[in-house]
Design a protein around this motif. Sequence first.
Motif, mmCIF file in Angstrom:
data_model
loop_
_atom_site.group_PDB
_atom_site.id
_atom_site.type_symbol
_atom_site.label_atom_id
_atom_site.label_comp_id
_atom_site.label_asym_id
_atom_site.label_seq_id
_atom_site.Cartn_x
_atom_site.Cartn_y
_atom_site.Cartn_z
ATOM 1 N N LEU A 5 -54.005 -69.685 50.186
ATOM 2 C CA LEU A 5 -55.136 -69.379 49.299
ATOM 3 C C LEU A 5 -56.011 -68.309 49.939
ATOM 4 N N PHE A 7 -59.645 -65.913 49.512
ATOM 5 C CA PHE A 7 -60.960 -65.903 48.873
ATOM 6 C C PHE A 7 -61.721 -64.629 49.231
ATOM 7 N N ALA A 8 -62.739 -64.386 48.446
ATOM 8 C CA ALA A 8 -63.712 -63.324 48.722
ATOM 9 C C ALA A 8 -63.007 -61.987 48.985
ATOM 10 N N LYS A 11 -59.166 -61.878 48.958
ATOM 11 C CA LYS A 11 -58.607 -61.941 47.610
ATOM 12 C C LYS A 11 -58.664 -60.565 46.951
ATOM 13 N N ASP A 12 -59.796 -59.894 47.126
ATOM 14 C CA ASP A 12 -59.947 -58.562 46.532
ATOM 15 C C ASP A 12 -58.984 -57.561 47.175
ATOM 16 N N ALA A 69 -55.725 -72.104 53.688
ATOM 17 C CA ALA A 69 -56.746 -71.236 53.090
ATOM 18 C C ALA A 69 -57.373 -70.388 54.180
ATOM 19 N N ILE A 71 -60.520 -68.389 55.312
ATOM 20 C CA ILE A 71 -61.932 -68.551 54.972
ATOM 21 C C ILE A 71 -62.721 -67.412 55.620
ATOM 22 N N PRO A 72 -63.005 -66.353 54.892
ATOM 23 C CA PRO A 72 -63.870 -65.298 55.451
ATOM 24 C C PRO A 72 -65.257 -65.886 55.752
ATOM 25 N N VAL A 74 -68.593 -67.399 55.581
ATOM 26 C CA VAL A 74 -69.164 -67.968 54.355
ATOM 27 C C VAL A 74 -70.570 -67.420 54.129
#
Lengths: 77, 132
Positions: A5, A7-8, A11-12, A69, A71-72, A74
């Motif tokens: 997964l 994120f942030a 993901k972009d 996942a 996790i950049p 937060v």
Amino acid sequence: MINVLLFAQLKDELGKETLSIEGNGMSVAQLKGKMKVDFQLEGLETVMTAVNEEFADDDTILSDGDTVAFIPPVSGG
Amino acid sequence: MNYNISKEPIVIQEVIDKVVSRNAGAVTTFIGTVREMTKGKKTLFLIYEAYVPMAIKKLEQIGSEIKERWPDAETAITHRVGKLEITDIAVVIAVSTPHRNDAYEANRYAIERIKEIVPIWKKNTGKMGRHG
């Protein structure tokens, strides 16, 4: 297969939020290395990692069916 | 459910009601809102995203940490996700304790921990320069 997964900004950067990667028996560090090579993802070394929704270190060994996942840093609140 | 991630606007009173107790002499409420100006740059709006199942677990963990430090405290936290406009509420933390000092301290502890361990991100697009 390992469910990955993103994120942030990760993901972009990749344009996807989920990936399925062959990684049974790999460590988190090895998975990061593979993703860096396969997808030219930058900055993976510095992000935190969660395995099955709990923070995990780079030595954690992954098994088929695990959800990893990235996790950049937060920024909630 | 004292720990939530919400796509809908947060109703402050609903968060407070979760911690009201006959043992409480104090309830502190922290309301985090979307600020327009940050270091001279203007925010038009923010988009919050969360890794929802883990974010809820981490909010619960913060609640457990508060219980260890302040055994009489009751905590409730709701964090918003999605597109938020200036002045919209991003997070509400309510803590009740028998005495006021603990309620302030435990609430401060909760917001600092959110910023450390809860997988929630705000996207800073929509920021423009001073003359943008």
